[in-house]
Structure formats: structure tokens, C-alpha cells
Motif scaffolding. Sequence first.
Motif, PDB file in Angstrom:
ATOM      1  N   THR A   1      27.490  54.102  15.709  1.00  0.00           N
ATOM      2  CA  THR A   1      25.960  54.584  15.697  1.00  0.00           C
ATOM      3  C   THR A   1      25.258  54.874  14.241  1.00  0.00           C
ATOM      4  O   THR A   1      24.178  54.881  14.052  1.00  0.00           O
ATOM      5  CB  THR A   1      25.636  55.489  16.632  1.00  0.00           C
ATOM      6  OG1 THR A   1      26.433  56.707  16.308  1.00  0.00           O
ATOM      7  CG2 THR A   1      26.074  55.109  18.002  1.00  0.00           C
ATOM      8  N   TYR A   2      26.261  55.287  13.337  1.00  0.00           N
ATOM      9  CA  TYR A   2      25.634  55.851  11.990  1.00  0.00           C
ATOM     10  C   TYR A   2      24.838  54.815  11.052  1.00  0.00           C
ATOM     11  O   TYR A   2      25.551  53.727  11.146  1.00  0.00           O
ATOM     12  CB  TYR A   2      26.777  56.602  11.374  1.00  0.00           C
ATOM     13  CG  TYR A   2      26.815  58.218  11.604  1.00  0.00           C
ATOM     14  CD1 TYR A   2      26.765  58.582  12.889  1.00  0.00           C
ATOM     15  CD2 TYR A   2      26.720  59.164  10.712  1.00  0.00           C
ATOM     16  CE1 TYR A   2      26.870  59.855  13.256  1.00  0.00           C
ATOM     17  CE2 TYR A   2      26.875  60.357  10.627  1.00  0.00           C
ATOM     18  CZ  TYR A   2      26.840  60.675  12.131  1.00  0.00           C
ATOM     19  OH  TYR A   2      26.854  62.169  12.586  1.00  0.00           O
TER      20      TYR A   2
ATOM     21  N   LEU B   1      23.794  56.160   5.134  1.00  0.00           N
ATOM     22  CA  LEU B   1      24.465  57.221   5.052  1.00  0.00           C
ATOM     23  C   LEU B   1      25.631  56.927   4.451  1.00  0.00           C
ATOM     24  O   LEU B   1      26.272  57.868   3.736  1.00  0.00           O
ATOM     25  CB  LEU B   1      24.919  57.974   6.493  1.00  0.00           C
ATOM     26  CG  LEU B   1      23.727  58.406   7.358  1.00  0.00           C
ATOM     27  CD1 LEU B   1      24.373  58.889   8.667  1.00  0.00           C
ATOM     28  CD2 LEU B   1      22.969  59.579   6.523  1.00  0.00           C
TER      29      LEU B   1
ATOM     30  N   THR C   1      24.057  49.715  11.476  1.00  0.00           N
ATOM     31  CA  THR C   1      25.204  50.665  11.665  1.00  0.00           C
ATOM     32  C   THR C   1      26.244  50.399  10.580  1.00  0.00           C
ATOM     33  O   THR C   1      26.199  49.146  10.232  1.00  0.00           O
ATOM     34  CB  THR C   1      25.777  50.682  12.993  1.00  0.00           C
ATOM     35  OG1 THR C   1      26.301  49.510  13.446  1.00  0.00           O
ATOM     36  CG2 THR C   1      24.710  51.052  14.292  1.00  0.00           C
TER      37      THR C   1
ATOM     38  N   GLY D   1      32.655  61.499  12.835  1.00  0.00           N
ATOM     39  CA  GLY D   1      31.295  61.001  12.816  1.00  0.00           C
ATOM     40  C   GLY D   1      31.245  60.023  13.919  1.00  0.00           C
ATOM     41  O   GLY D   1      32.349  59.528  14.686  1.00  0.00           O
ATOM     42  N   HIS D   2      30.334  59.182  13.759  1.00  0.00           N
ATOM     43  CA  HIS D   2      29.844  57.930  14.853  1.00  0.00           C
ATOM     44  C   HIS D   2      29.936  56.651  14.185  1.00  0.00           C
ATOM     45  O   HIS D   2      28.707  56.345  14.003  1.00  0.00           O
ATOM     46  CB  HIS D   2      28.754  58.537  15.797  1.00  0.00           C
ATOM     47  CG  HIS D   2      28.740  59.813  16.283  1.00  0.00           C
ATOM     48  ND1 HIS D   2      29.764  59.953  17.668  1.00  0.00           N
ATOM     49  CD2 HIS D   2      28.217  61.028  16.284  1.00  0.00           C
ATOM     50  CE1 HIS D   2      29.518  61.077  17.901  1.00  0.00           C
ATOM     51  NE2 HIS D   2      28.654  61.914  17.097  1.00  0.00           N
TER      52      HIS D   2
END
Length: 123
Positions: free
Chosen positions: A64-65, A69, A18, A60-61
Motif C-alpha cells: 500500500t505504500y 516514499l 504503490t 511497512g506496508h
Amino acid sequence: MLSNIINQDFIKLFPADTVKHALEQMQKRKKSVAVVVNENDFLKGIIVKADIYRFLSQPGHFETYPVELAMTKAVITADKNDDIKHVAKLLRENDISAVPVLDNGKVIGLVGLEDIVDYFIKM
């Protein structure tokens, strides 16, 4: 020779880690860059704190991303046999702070501006 200054104390992440984990590792180890590799240590990308901060400015997160990304996938690299001056020029011309050092495609270390400056101070 570049092998004299390769920093082997670098942060290694995996694409599925993450963004939160990446930032935690950078803060814990007082580093501003990490390399992203696959399970065989082949380079997948690089992430710097600036990438994370840009990522955080988007909704966004964070917790958890995955790193993939936010990371840079088109990475400028050095080979373990490169000349120090060549690597210094890479850093300067591309306005980057560090490059992963590869040996047959595998990440073996990282060379940053600080490593190059330290090398010349010790000369």
C-alpha cells in the motif's frame, strides 16, 4: 547526439502508485528503473530496484505504500540535446545506471548504460 539513443520504452509511474506496483512493472518488463512523473509528464523522481529492496528492509506496508516514499527525488537528468559523451560521464561520475531525458522539463525517455554501449557497438 543523444536523440539517437533515447530509450522511449521506459516505465512511467506516478507518485501515488504503490511500491508493489512499481516492482511488478519492473519484473514484468524486465527493467530495473522507472521514472516517476506527474499527470503532465514532469519528472518527480526516479526509482530503481535497489530503492525498493532498501524500502522492503524497513517495516511497512509494501502493498500500500506509495512510490514517492521510496523514490529518489534529487534526480540527475539529461536534456534531449546533450552529447552522448556528456551523458556517459554523468552516469559514470554519479555511479548511476540511467538518466531520464527531458524536453522542456517533460520526460521523453531514458538513457542507460546499455543504450550507450549499444550505440558504440553499432558504430
